[in-house]
Write an enzyme that holds these catalytic residues in place. Structure first.
Site, PDB file in Angstrom:
ATOM      1  N   GLY A 162      13.593 -10.164  10.811  1.00 52.21           N
ATOM      2  CA  GLY A 162      14.087  -8.817  10.522  1.00 52.21           C
ATOM      3  C   GLY A 162      13.876  -8.402   9.082  1.00 52.21           C
ATOM      4  N   SER A 165       9.593 -13.062  13.593  1.00 52.86           N
ATOM      5  CA  SER A 165      10.441 -12.621  14.713  1.00 52.86           C
ATOM      6  C   SER A 165      10.005 -13.234  16.047  1.00 52.86           C
ATOM      7  CB  SER A 165      10.363 -11.106  14.827  1.00 52.86           C
ATOM      8  OG  SER A 165       9.077 -10.752  15.305  1.00 52.86           O
ATOM      9  N   CYS A 166      10.791 -12.989  17.069  1.00 53.34           N
ATOM     10  CA  CYS A 166      10.520 -13.539  18.399  1.00 53.34           C
ATOM     11  C   CYS A 166       9.142 -13.127  18.913  1.00 53.34           C
ATOM     12  CB  CYS A 166      11.612 -13.112  19.381  1.00 53.34           C
ATOM     13  SG  CYS A 166      11.914 -11.343  19.434  1.00 53.34           S
ATOM     14  N   ASN A 167       8.825 -11.833  18.833  1.00 51.95           N
ATOM     15  CA  ASN A 167       7.542 -11.376  19.366  1.00 51.95           C
ATOM     16  C   ASN A 167       6.375 -11.941  18.564  1.00 51.95           C
ATOM     17  OD1 ASN A 167       8.042  -9.682  21.682  1.00 51.95           O
ATOM     18  ND2 ASN A 167       9.112  -8.299  20.284  1.00 51.95           N
ATOM     19  N   THR A 179      23.619 -14.011  17.397  1.00 48.48           N
ATOM     20  CA  THR A 179      22.658 -14.449  18.418  1.00 48.48           C
ATOM     21  C   THR A 179      21.773 -15.601  17.935  1.00 48.48           C
ATOM     22  OG1 THR A 179      22.640 -12.223  19.313  1.00 48.48           O
ATOM     23  CG2 THR A 179      20.793 -13.642  19.913  1.00 48.48           C
ATOM     24  N   HIS A 198       4.147  -5.197  15.034  1.00 51.11           N
ATOM     25  CA  HIS A 198       3.933  -6.582  15.444  1.00 51.11           C
ATOM     26  C   HIS A 198       2.555  -7.116  15.059  1.00 51.11           C
ATOM     27  CE1 HIS A 198       6.908  -4.665  18.142  1.00 51.11           C
ATOM     28  NE2 HIS A 198       7.578  -5.771  17.914  1.00 51.11           N
ATOM     29  N   GLY A 199       1.539  -6.243  15.150  1.00 45.91           N
ATOM     30  CA  GLY A 199       0.190  -6.679  14.776  1.00 45.91           C
ATOM     31  C   GLY A 199       0.122  -7.092  13.314  1.00 45.91           C
ATOM     32  N   HIS A 209      11.414 -10.167  26.591  1.00 43.32           N
ATOM     33  CA  HIS A 209      10.250  -9.298  26.420  1.00 43.32           C
ATOM     34  C   HIS A 209       9.124  -9.793  27.343  1.00 43.32           C
ATOM     35  CE1 HIS A 209      12.143  -8.060  22.670  1.00 43.32           C
ATOM     36  NE2 HIS A 209      11.968  -9.218  22.103  1.00 43.32           N
ATOM     37  N   ARG A 256      12.682  -5.781  25.658  1.00 44.71           N
ATOM     38  CA  ARG A 256      14.060  -5.584  26.134  1.00 44.71           C
ATOM     39  C   ARG A 256      14.741  -4.647  25.127  1.00 44.71           C
ATOM     40  NH1 ARG A 256      15.372  -6.293  21.738  1.00 44.71           N
ATOM     41  NH2 ARG A 256      16.481  -7.987  20.681  1.00 44.71           N
ATOM     42  N   GLN A 275      13.887 -13.481  23.564  1.00 39.32           N
ATOM     43  CA  GLN A 275      14.134 -13.024  22.195  1.00 39.32           C
ATOM     44  C   GLN A 275      15.279 -13.740  21.500  1.00 39.32           C
ATOM     45  OE1 GLN A 275      14.901 -11.292  24.928  1.00 39.32           O
ATOM     46  NE2 GLN A 275      17.057 -10.739  24.732  1.00 39.32           N
TER      47      GLN A 275
END
Lengths: 335, 335
Positions: free
Chosen positions: B111, B140-142, B13, B195-196, B221, B169, B300
């Site tokens: 990751g 990462s994306c988020n 991806t 994530h934080g 997301h 997602r 994402q």
């Protein structure tokens, strides 16, 4: 004891559950339910022995379908002490003149606006305010779920601010017409969502903002709740406060999603797999200074059902103590 | 000008998108990509003219499938100045000795943990800190999506506190193995989500808590973001700050969900319908005292792609100014 005579106007997702819950009590009884068409839900009502009332023009259709109507909706209302209006959101308002003409008490659901009744109800928050009232609105599933957790925390610790994100099921399990199939829909896009103001229709002192996302699932809503409080506290303090509420259930033991909550409800033989309680993941309760977070799941189809029973009891003055009504309602339905 | 020689290790991806984005630049080139098996993605890489490298034991399988491998993964790494590791999360760590033995620079994805490289990268936040570095992790994306909105607000207004709920997602569009099909999964149940802390690997001064729900959708997301700031501001101030960022796009004009954002990306002929920018619903930006809210959607699959290009440019010291690198990257890929 003479039982209070209750009519359930509208026998869909909420109405059929309210009828069963009322029928399970010893101080009230269902004298009739209304249905516009003789569909599969009407057939079940007929099997369960409820008297079915229909719009005058459709009485013949019921006869033809083998489930003779007991009369028209107007006739049902005449016989009742109190009507629980469970018609779709926005329709209930049009029924108000009908109830007032017949001189019966009326309860509406959260799909109607606060002004329809002038009093918005949640048993754990303001039972006593409904005593003897003629008109009451029972707030929606999400608002009920929020009031149940905010009220006890506000009493014990004092709430400074509440921030909630609601992940809302896009449709009910029996709804085959609605999407989204594969998308996330901020709904409404303009913030805050109506849920915050709606909580304030029950708890006007609470500072709350809410944001809602509609997502492709049917089982339950999930709330991410953040509360700032006025008093120092630990996660154990929060658990103790929530643990004292009979309509809050802690989930854990491998329950990692809404799907497993519903599976659990099926396993414990709940009618229609209903989950009347707020389901809070105890493990998610996290305190940071005077601020805490948690996740709760809300069963949109059933959470307001015991609230309707308590609203009836308060309006009919069958019980003056909210805690006693809650206990009685719970026991009768098996909560 | 001699172009920087880039190897892309892992062509899934993220890897396939990074390869195309690198190839679009004039100061770097893809000298090879690696793939373990000759599947449909490898066939497309072959069609696009990329040199494919494979594990020694699988070189024969590529030959048999009609797409001769250019050599082994070790041989690819030897030829590169820098390897972008796009192997699945957790696998990249095992490749570190390989890169160090070959004396090449390396980039990992979000990751992997922060410690693998000791430096976590977001172009709008800390480009200059990556100049000349040998090891970098692109978050990462988020986390990328959050850093892009927090950084400029922190610079202009000073951030006091950030609270985010992420509706994630559950799987990528090509992932047929994962659920949930019909459920909401608080993930992780224990708060806060990772994530934080991950945002703090890029922006250590920021007070942030995050909660994440996994939901049945594949497209994007969505974040509900709440920020408390130190300075009085209006919604227009916030829009002006976000509007100054090239990797933030406002959405409106009837775009009510992630599905319509992806449809829009298809209509504007984005490769693979990629949306490299944070998509913020301008209408959702709401200010209340020194606190504001908004919704943003994060693609994402593609949001970290331009970040990888900028990380390469900083590490290879091809450009010392972050803003110029961002502009160059954007222009080359058509952002």
């Amino acid at each position: 004891m003479v039982k209070a005579k209750i009519a359930v106007n509208g026998y869909g997702t909420i109405g059929k559950r309210v009828a069963d819950a009322v029928q399970a009590q010893d101080d009230m009884e269902v004298i009739g339910i209304s249905k516009t068409k003789p569909n599969y839900e009407a057939a079940v009502a007929h099997q369960l022995g409820y008297d079915i009332y229909a719009p005058a023009e459709n009485v013949g259709a019921f006869e033809k379908a083998g489930m003779r109507a007991a009369g028209t909706i107007e006739e049902m209302i005449e016989k009742a002490d109190l009507v629980v209006d469970c018609t779709p959101g926005g329709i209930g308002e049009g029924n108000k003149p009908l109830y007032q003409k017949a001189g019966v008490k009326a309860i509406w659901q959260g799909g109607e606006s606060h002004t329809i009744a002038g009093f918005s109800f949640n048993a754990a928050s303001n039972y006593e305010g409904a005593l003897g009232r003629d008109l009451v609105r029972v707030v929606s599933c999400n608002t009920t779920g929020l009031c149940r957790v905010i009220s006890p925390i506000d009493r014990e610790l004092g709430v400074k601010k509440v921030r909630v994100t609601l992940a809302r099921r896009a449709a009910d399990p029996n709804d085959v017409k609605k999407g989204p199939i594969n998308a996330i829909v901020p709904d409404p896009i303009k913030l805050p969502s109506h849920h915050g103001p709606d909580v304030r229709s029950v708890l006007p002192q609470i500072d709350i903002t809410t944001a809602a996302l509609k997502i492709p699932t049917t089982l339950m809503h999930v709330h991410t709740v953040n509360m700032e409080v006025n008093t120092d506290c630990t996660a154990d303090d929060i658990k103790k406060i929530f643990g004292s509420q009979s309509r809050i259930r802690f989930v854990g033991q491998g329950i990692s999603s809404t799907a497993e909550i519903i599976e659990f409800a099926r396993d414990i033989r709940r009618p229609r797999n209903d989950m009347w309680e707020n389901c809070i993941w105890a493990e998610s309760i996290t305190v940071h200074e005077k601020e805490f977070y948690f996740f709760q799941a809300i069963h949109q189809e059933s959470i307001v059902v015991p609230e309707n029973v308590d609203a009836i009891r308060a309006m009919m003055e069958l019980e003056s103590d909210g805690a006693k009504s809650i206990e009685k309602t719970n026991k009768a339905i098996g909560l």
